[in-house]
Write a protein that holds these residues in place. Sequence first.
Motif, PDB file in Angstrom:
ATOM      1  N   ALA A 184      23.064  58.543  41.444  1.00 35.21           N
ATOM      2  CA  ALA A 184      22.482  57.353  40.817  1.00 35.21           C
ATOM      3  C   ALA A 184      22.763  56.103  41.645  1.00 35.21           C
ATOM      4  O   ALA A 184      21.870  55.276  41.869  1.00 35.21           O
ATOM      5  CB  ALA A 184      23.027  57.191  39.407  1.00 35.21           C
ATOM      6  N   GLY A 243      20.063  53.982  43.568  1.00 34.53           N
ATOM      7  CA  GLY A 243      19.998  52.608  43.076  1.00 34.53           C
ATOM      8  C   GLY A 243      20.172  51.578  44.178  1.00 34.53           C
ATOM      9  O   GLY A 243      19.430  50.587  44.238  1.00 34.53           O
ATOM     10  N   LEU A 297      17.319  62.087  42.952  1.00 37.69           N
ATOM     11  CA  LEU A 297      16.927  62.107  41.543  1.00 37.69           C
ATOM     12  C   LEU A 297      17.070  63.510  40.954  1.00 37.69           C
ATOM     13  O   LEU A 297      17.445  63.661  39.780  1.00 37.69           O
ATOM     14  CB  LEU A 297      15.488  61.610  41.400  1.00 37.69           C
ATOM     15  CG  LEU A 297      15.253  60.131  41.736  1.00 37.69           C
ATOM     16  CD1 LEU A 297      13.773  59.804  41.660  1.00 37.69           C
ATOM     17  CD2 LEU A 297      16.053  59.229  40.811  1.00 37.69           C
ATOM     18  N   LEU A 302      20.699  63.952  40.250  1.00 38.82           N
ATOM     19  CA  LEU A 302      21.038  63.167  39.058  1.00 38.82           C
ATOM     20  C   LEU A 302      20.616  63.905  37.790  1.00 38.82           C
ATOM     21  O   LEU A 302      21.391  63.984  36.823  1.00 38.82           O
ATOM     22  CB  LEU A 302      20.361  61.803  39.132  1.00 38.82           C
ATOM     23  CG  LEU A 302      20.510  60.888  37.912  1.00 38.82           C
ATOM     24  CD1 LEU A 302      21.967  60.590  37.623  1.00 38.82           C
ATOM     25  CD2 LEU A 302      19.720  59.594  38.120  1.00 38.82           C
ATOM     26  N   GLY A 327      23.582  65.546  35.852  1.00 39.95           N
ATOM     27  CA  GLY A 327      23.715  64.816  34.602  1.00 39.95           C
ATOM     28  C   GLY A 327      23.490  65.734  33.419  1.00 39.95           C
ATOM     29  O   GLY A 327      24.190  65.645  32.402  1.00 39.95           O
TER      30      GLY A 327
END
Length: 213
Positions: A24, A28, A58, A61, A65
């Motif tokens: 992330a 980011g 991504l 993530l 996640g």
Amino acid sequence: MPTPRTMTSRSARLATSLIALCAAVGVGFGFSAVFGRTGSVPLTAWIMAAYFTNLTGLLVLAVFGGIALRVPALSQPRLVATTVLATLLVGLVQRLLLYGVRTLRGGDLVGDILLHQVLPVLVPLFWLAFVPKGRLAGRDLALFASYPLIYLGYTLLRGAYDARYPYPFLDVGKIGWGPVAAYAGAIAAAFLGVGWALVLLDRRLARRRAVAG
């Protein structure tokens, strides 16, 4: 299929949370750097979505996640193995084909370190330490290869639309179809070779743990 027990331990969930956080933060910071140059969120998203590195960030993530949040659909060994191979491809291609092409600073540099250097180490280590072994087979190579092949088709379609290519070795306009096909073939062969090695390692570790158990 229930979430494997070894991936629900406290240490595994801490590890997945750390990996998801690295992904992330990496994406980011990269987004922030590109936005600083464009001033447009849609244009920044369009540019970011061109790169296999960012899409893989991504993916990491989402998968890690999901493991941290105990989402069974995102905790499957085959999906984790696909993510392992994708991050390894990101690190290897950057090191072999793109290293030193650009001088990076600020958010670009932070994103580069996290996505190109940190994740290609942490994600395979997580697979070694926590993912149940013996779940992979040769037929999974089709799943492993689907992600980079879909990306290749997507990139070539984007390039046909706006004449921009994210990586110099995929720039049909500059180097032509022959060299692009050669680079893509070499990367695909390496990816499948590493994928097969991962399947063999998975089997060997499964046998070793069965004997030890």
